[in-house]
Write a protein that holds these residues in place. Structure first.
Motif, mmCIF file in Angstrom:
data_model
loop_
_atom_site.group_PDB
_atom_site.id
_atom_site.type_symbol
_atom_site.label_atom_id
_atom_site.label_comp_id
_atom_site.label_asym_id
_atom_site.label_seq_id
_atom_site.Cartn_x
_atom_site.Cartn_y
_atom_site.Cartn_z
ATOM 1 N N THR A 52 -70.989 -25.017 -1.981
ATOM 2 C CA THR A 52 -70.249 -26.184 -1.508
ATOM 3 C C THR A 52 -70.009 -26.100 -0.008
ATOM 4 O O THR A 52 -70.178 -27.083 0.722
ATOM 5 C CB THR A 52 -68.915 -26.314 -2.257
ATOM 6 O OG1 THR A 52 -69.163 -26.409 -3.663
ATOM 7 C CG2 THR A 52 -68.147 -27.549 -1.812
ATOM 8 N N ARG A 53 -69.630 -24.923 0.466
ATOM 9 C CA ARG A 53 -69.423 -24.734 1.902
ATOM 10 C C ARG A 53 -70.725 -24.970 2.675
ATOM 11 O O ARG A 53 -70.720 -25.560 3.766
ATOM 12 C CB ARG A 53 -68.902 -23.316 2.180
ATOM 13 C CG ARG A 53 -67.438 -23.082 1.857
ATOM 14 C CD ARG A 53 -66.506 -23.854 2.789
ATOM 15 N NE ARG A 53 -66.761 -23.582 4.198
ATOM 16 C CZ ARG A 53 -66.205 -22.588 4.896
ATOM 17 N NH1 ARG A 53 -65.357 -21.769 4.290
ATOM 18 N NH2 ARG A 53 -66.480 -22.418 6.176
ATOM 19 N N SER A 54 -71.834 -24.507 2.124
ATOM 20 C CA SER A 54 -73.128 -24.712 2.776
ATOM 21 C C SER A 54 -73.413 -26.201 2.928
ATOM 22 O O SER A 54 -73.853 -26.663 3.990
ATOM 23 C CB SER A 54 -74.248 -24.051 1.968
ATOM 24 O OG SER A 54 -74.095 -22.655 1.946
ATOM 25 N N HIS A 55 -73.163 -26.954 1.868
ATOM 26 C CA HIS A 55 -73.399 -28.400 1.924
ATOM 27 C C HIS A 55 -72.480 -29.069 2.936
ATOM 28 O O HIS A 55 -72.897 -29.990 3.664
ATOM 29 C CB HIS A 55 -73.187 -29.025 0.552
ATOM 30 C CG HIS A 55 -73.074 -30.523 0.598
ATOM 31 N ND1 HIS A 55 -74.157 -31.355 0.808
ATOM 32 C CD2 HIS A 55 -71.979 -31.341 0.519
ATOM 33 C CE1 HIS A 55 -73.745 -32.614 0.828
ATOM 34 N NE2 HIS A 55 -72.441 -32.626 0.662
ATOM 35 N N GLN A 56 -71.233 -28.651 2.991
ATOM 36 C CA GLN A 56 -70.253 -29.292 3.872
ATOM 37 C C GLN A 56 -70.547 -29.061 5.350
ATOM 38 O O GLN A 56 -70.121 -29.851 6.199
ATOM 39 C CB GLN A 56 -68.845 -28.777 3.545
ATOM 40 C CG GLN A 56 -68.326 -29.231 2.195
ATOM 41 C CD GLN A 56 -67.036 -28.524 1.789
ATOM 42 O OE1 GLN A 56 -66.672 -27.491 2.362
ATOM 43 N NE2 GLN A 56 -66.349 -29.072 0.805
ATOM 44 N N SER A 106 -77.475 -24.430 7.406
ATOM 45 C CA SER A 106 -76.697 -23.385 6.740
ATOM 46 C C SER A 106 -77.661 -22.382 6.111
ATOM 47 O O SER A 106 -78.609 -22.771 5.429
ATOM 48 C CB SER A 106 -75.765 -23.976 5.683
ATOM 49 O OG SER A 106 -76.499 -24.613 4.651
ATOM 50 N N PHE A 107 -77.401 -21.102 6.354
ATOM 51 C CA PHE A 107 -78.230 -20.027 5.806
ATOM 52 C C PHE A 107 -77.372 -19.225 4.838
ATOM 53 O O PHE A 107 -76.430 -18.546 5.249
ATOM 54 C CB PHE A 107 -78.744 -19.124 6.930
ATOM 55 C CG PHE A 107 -79.628 -17.989 6.451
ATOM 56 C CD1 PHE A 107 -80.991 -18.183 6.277
ATOM 57 C CD2 PHE A 107 -79.100 -16.737 6.166
ATOM 58 C CE1 PHE A 107 -81.816 -17.150 5.837
ATOM 59 C CE2 PHE A 107 -79.904 -15.690 5.721
ATOM 60 C CZ PHE A 107 -81.266 -15.902 5.557
ATOM 61 N N LEU A 108 -77.669 -19.345 3.544
ATOM 62 C CA LEU A 108 -76.913 -18.634 2.521
ATOM 63 C C LEU A 108 -77.822 -17.638 1.825
ATOM 64 O O LEU A 108 -78.748 -18.013 1.097
ATOM 65 C CB LEU A 108 -76.327 -19.613 1.498
ATOM 66 C CG LEU A 108 -75.521 -18.981 0.358
ATOM 67 C CD1 LEU A 108 -74.310 -18.216 0.910
ATOM 68 C CD2 LEU A 108 -75.064 -20.043 -0.637
ATOM 69 N N ASP A 129 -79.998 -30.332 9.909
ATOM 70 C CA ASP A 129 -78.912 -30.348 8.927
ATOM 71 C C ASP A 129 -79.489 -30.184 7.527
ATOM 72 O O ASP A 129 -79.621 -31.144 6.757
ATOM 73 C CB ASP A 129 -78.125 -31.659 9.040
ATOM 74 C CG ASP A 129 -76.914 -31.689 8.120
ATOM 75 O OD1 ASP A 129 -76.487 -30.615 7.670
ATOM 76 O OD2 ASP A 129 -76.411 -32.797 7.848
ATOM 77 N N VAL A 130 -79.844 -28.955 7.196
ATOM 78 C CA VAL A 130 -80.397 -28.616 5.884
ATOM 79 C C VAL A 130 -79.700 -27.366 5.362
ATOM 80 O O VAL A 130 -79.034 -26.651 6.112
ATOM 81 C CB VAL A 130 -81.926 -28.378 5.944
ATOM 82 C CG1 VAL A 130 -82.651 -29.629 6.419
ATOM 83 C CG2 VAL A 130 -82.252 -27.197 6.852
ATOM 84 N N ASN A 131 -79.871 -27.113 4.076
ATOM 85 C CA ASN A 131 -79.247 -25.954 3.434
ATOM 86 C C ASN A 131 -80.333 -24.986 2.973
ATOM 87 O O ASN A 131 -81.154 -25.347 2.132
ATOM 88 C CB ASN A 131 -78.415 -26.393 2.230
ATOM 89 C CG ASN A 131 -77.478 -27.534 2.570
ATOM 90 O OD1 ASN A 131 -76.543 -27.379 3.335
ATOM 91 N ND2 ASN A 131 -77.748 -28.714 2.011
ATOM 92 N N VAL A 132 -80.319 -23.778 3.512
ATOM 93 C CA VAL A 132 -81.291 -22.755 3.120
ATOM 94 C C VAL A 132 -80.639 -21.811 2.118
ATOM 95 O O VAL A 132 -79.650 -21.139 2.434
ATOM 96 C CB VAL A 132 -81.785 -21.943 4.344
ATOM 97 C CG1 VAL A 132 -82.804 -20.893 3.892
ATOM 98 C CG2 VAL A 132 -82.380 -22.865 5.402
ATOM 99 N N LEU A 133 -81.187 -21.767 0.897
ATOM 100 C CA LEU A 133 -80.729 -20.826 -0.124
ATOM 101 C C LEU A 133 -81.788 -19.741 -0.228
ATOM 102 O O LEU A 133 -82.878 -19.972 -0.759
ATOM 103 C CB LEU A 133 -80.549 -21.521 -1.480
ATOM 104 C CG LEU A 133 -79.661 -22.777 -1.494
ATOM 105 C CD1 LEU A 133 -79.516 -23.293 -2.924
ATOM 106 C CD2 LEU A 133 -78.297 -22.512 -0.870
ATOM 107 N N MET A 134 -81.488 -18.575 0.303
ATOM 108 C CA MET A 134 -82.462 -17.488 0.333
ATOM 109 C C MET A 134 -82.122 -16.474 -0.755
ATOM 110 O O MET A 134 -81.159 -15.733 -0.661
ATOM 111 C CB MET A 134 -82.464 -16.816 1.711
ATOM 112 C CG MET A 134 -83.727 -16.007 1.996
ATOM 113 S SD MET A 134 -83.717 -14.365 1.269
ATOM 114 C CE MET A 134 -82.719 -13.505 2.463
#
Length: 344
Positions: free
Chosen positions: A190-194, A199-201, A120-125
Motif C-alpha cells: 500500500t505504501r508503495s502504491h501511495q 517505488s522499489f520494494l 511513477d511505477v511500483n517495482v516488486l522485486m
C-alpha cells in the motif's frame, strides 16, 4: 442512478483470474499474490487502469493470475516496457513484478535507469537468492560460497544488496518486506502504491525447491524477533523477543545495545524515512545472520522516501512548452532536415 453508484465494492476475488496458479506447492509467490490481490480493492484505482508487467522467471507468471491488464514480457526488460507505457498513459497504475535474476542480472541496467528517471511505477522485486525457473543456478543475490548447479564448488561472486543498489540509483522510495508476514507485506504494498514516483520494494520470497529456508531466520517465530528489525516512522529502532534491544548511533556507526542499566529508548536512533543519510546506513545493516561474534538485525519497512518530479510529468510539460513556443511539429520536414538536394 449511475452504474458506478450501484456497483458493489471490489474484493480480492475480483482480482483473481480463472487460470490455474502454477507455482511449486509451498512457494512464497502464493502469499505475495494473495497480498497483492487483497490490497488492490483499497487503492482506489479501477481494474481497467491497473497494469501488471513482468519479465522472465517464476515471479513473472504474475500477470496471468491478476484480473487486470498485464504483459508477460522478455527477460530483464519489464522496466523498459513499463517506462514506455507510463510515458504514454500516465493515468495508469503500473506494477512491475520481477525477480532478483530478472531485475539485477540481465535487467540490471534497465532497473537502475528506471529508478533514476523516477517514473511513477511500483517495482516488486521478489528475492529468493536463486534462479528458480531455470532450476537452481546461483543469482546476483546468492551469498558467497553458495553451492548450486552452476557453482558446484561454491560461488565466488560478491552478492548484490538490492536496497543499497536502489539507494545508489537515487530511487525515491526504497523498502523491504517478506512473504511470510502478510500484514507487513500488505502495508508495504500500500505504501508503495501511495508513493508518487518509482517505488522499489524488495520482498524476501522463499523458493522451497532450490533454496529452501534462505530467509527462515527472519521469518520463523523462534528467531524473527531477534533477527528482524521493523522500521516505524518516528519510532526508536527497537527489536528483540521482549523488545529489549535497540540500535543507537555512536557518531556515524550503528551500535546494538541492551535496554536497561541506564540505556533507554530515548537514547536510541529514531527512524526518519526522509533522512537520506541515515537511510544509507540502514540499508547497509546486511550482516550474515549466522556470523559469530554478534551482528546487526536485518531491517524491514520503508528505508527512504522523498519527493521528486516524475519523468512522465516533466516529459509532458516539455512537450507542451515546445509546442507553445515552436508550434506543432512537421514530421516530414524533420526527417528531410535542412539540406535538400533536387535531382534533375
Amino acid at each position: 442512478m449511475s452504474a458506478a453508484a450501484t456497483s458493489a465494492p471490489l474484493t480480492a476475488k475480483d482480482f483473481a483470474t480463472d487460470q490455474e496458479v502454477r507455482w511449486c506447492p509451498g512457494c512464497g509467490d502464493y502469499s505475495i499474490l494473495a497480498q497483492v490481490q487483497k490490497i488492490m480493492p483499497g487503492i482506489g484505482v479501477p481494474k481497467e487502469n491497473i497494469v501488471i508487467i513482468s519479465g522472465i522467471g517464476c515471479s513473472s507468471r504474475f500477470p496471468y493470475y491478476m484480473n487486470t491488464f498485464g504483459m508477460h514480457s522478455i527477460h530483464g526488460r519489464a522496466t523498459a516496457i513499463a517506462s514506455g507505457l507510463k510515458a504514454t498513459r500516465p493515468e495508469l497504475s503500473v506494477w512491475i513484478v520481477t525477480g532478483d535474476g530478472d531485475s539485477l542480472s540481465i535487467g540490471g541496467n534497465h532497473t537502475i535507469h528506471l529508478l533514476r528517471r523516477n517514473f511513477d511505477v511500483n517495482v516488486l522485486m521478489f528475492n529468493n537468492q536463486i534462479y528458480g525457473l531455470t532450476k537452481g543456478q546461483y543469482s546476483p543475490t546468492s551469498e558467497q560460497q553458495k553451492i548450486t548447479k552452476s557453482t558446484p564448488f561454491g560461488s565466488i561472486d560478491h552478492p548484490f544488496n538490492p536496497a543499497a543498489l536502489a539507494m545508489g540509483a537515487d530511487a525515491s522510495f526504497v523498502g523491504r518486506s517478506m512473504d511470510r508476514d502478510p500484514k507487513h507485506l500488505q502495508y508495504m504494498l500500500t505504501r508503495s502504491h501511495q508513493h508518487k514516483g518509482a517505488s522499489f520494494l524488495e520482498i524476501y520470497q522463499n523458493c522451497n525447491i532450490f533454496n529452501d529456508g534462505a530467509f527462515e531466520v527472519f521469518t520463523e517465530k523462534s528467531s524473527k524477533a531477534d533477527e528482524a528489525l521493523f522500521l516505524e516512522q518516528g519510532k526508536p529502532l527497537v527489536f528483540g523477543a521482549t523488545q529489549n534491544k535497540g540500535i543507537k548511533l555512536d557518531g556515524l556507526k550503528p551500535v546494538v545495545v541492551e535496554l536497561g542499566n541506564g540505556v533507554s529508548a530515548d537514547d536510541l536512533w529514531i527512524h526518519d524515512e526522509r533522512d537520506f543519510f541515515k537511510a544509507q546506513l540502514l540499508v547497509r545493516l546486511f550482516d550474515d545472520p549466522n556470523k559469530e561474534g554478534g551482528h546487526y538485525p536485518r531491517p524491514f519497512g520503508v528505508f527512504f522516501e522523498t519527493d521528486r518530479a516524475c519523468y512522465e510529468d516533466v516529459m509532458s510539460m516539455q512537450i507542451e512548452e515546445t509546442i507553445a513556443t515552436k508550434g506543432k511539429g512537421d514530421l516530414d520536414k524533420l526527417l528531410r532536415g535542412k539540406e535538400v538536394w533536387e535531382i534533375v
